[in-house]
Design a protein around this motif. Sequence first.
Motif: not given
Length: 369
Positions: A288-289, A291, A324, A328
Amino acid sequence: MQYKMIAPCYFGTESAAAYDFKRIGAQNVTVTDGRILFEGDEEILCAANLWSRCAERVLILLKTGDVLSFDDLFDLTASIPWEELLPADAEFPVKGSSLSSKLSSVPACQSIVKKAIVERLRKGHRVQTLPETGALYKIRFSIRKNKAEILLDTSGDGLHKRGYRRNSTLAPIKETLASAIVDLGRIYPDTMAQDPFCGSGTLMIEAAMKAMNLAPGLRRRFAAEQYAFISKKAWAHQREKALSEIRKDCTFEGIGFDIDPLAVQLASANAKLAGVEKHCRFFEADVKNFAPAKGSMIFTNPPYGERLGDLQQAAELERILGQRLEENPVRGAYIITADADFETHFGKKAKRRRKLYNGMIPCQVYMYF
């Protein structure tokens, strides 16, 4: 002495496997389904084991011929000058397979091949007994549509065993397959690669080894290092050559993330064992995080199916990964999965796809540029 060699590989990895053999100077490199045929001397044999990233093993093809009866198989095997290859005390187990052939019983074929070798060795070495207490020579046979191949394994343990993965997380991807996926993405000495589901770190480690031009077999031993007919000098020469070809100026960076702290620990330990710890770093993180850095390459094997125990959960992870990467953008993403609905969950059609087999499981590598 010129040898004919066969290197089996996973379906779909043939072109990457063939390239490794062409690169070391092997002759008459030809590709068939799931294997590469090539020729070369003992130096090529040693280099093939040290440098093959995608093949499963390197076998010497000793003889081939039609076999419609056990007598045919016995005569074919006995016609090989075994006494020139195996010392009198050699340990020589026989393994094989038979498909669409008259000789369908593998155990029966095994004992015929063994008997023929025993008789030839007794005569050739002028001995009555063969103690089998010496070096190990693994004999293999393959019978396909009544055509037999008698082979000698030069690798020992499969070539996917690089020597760096002592333990692995659940359902890992084999090193040889990981290398073939990395090959699809073109790795350079200055590439930055990332894996949001790194597991035991195999994809990042294989990418780092490729970027550094580090021979995958440098940290392990091979069966043929004990073979009397292969000189120790050839092995020493090829190992020295491989060491001298490592790129010292490589700036490759491989970063892996995993939600499991144990996996992260394991990946870091594996990178150290592989000699790529300067180029690989692993962190505990949730997708989820994720990047990814701009201009980086993504190579990943998202948890799926039995590995995860819940297909819904797998689909959700693929959806998050799609988001994601949408937010990105990267230079390229190479995602291997057995999920036939991957593109639907991910939210985007792949630019290209490549069918590969992970063991017996048909998979696709979805490529996004």
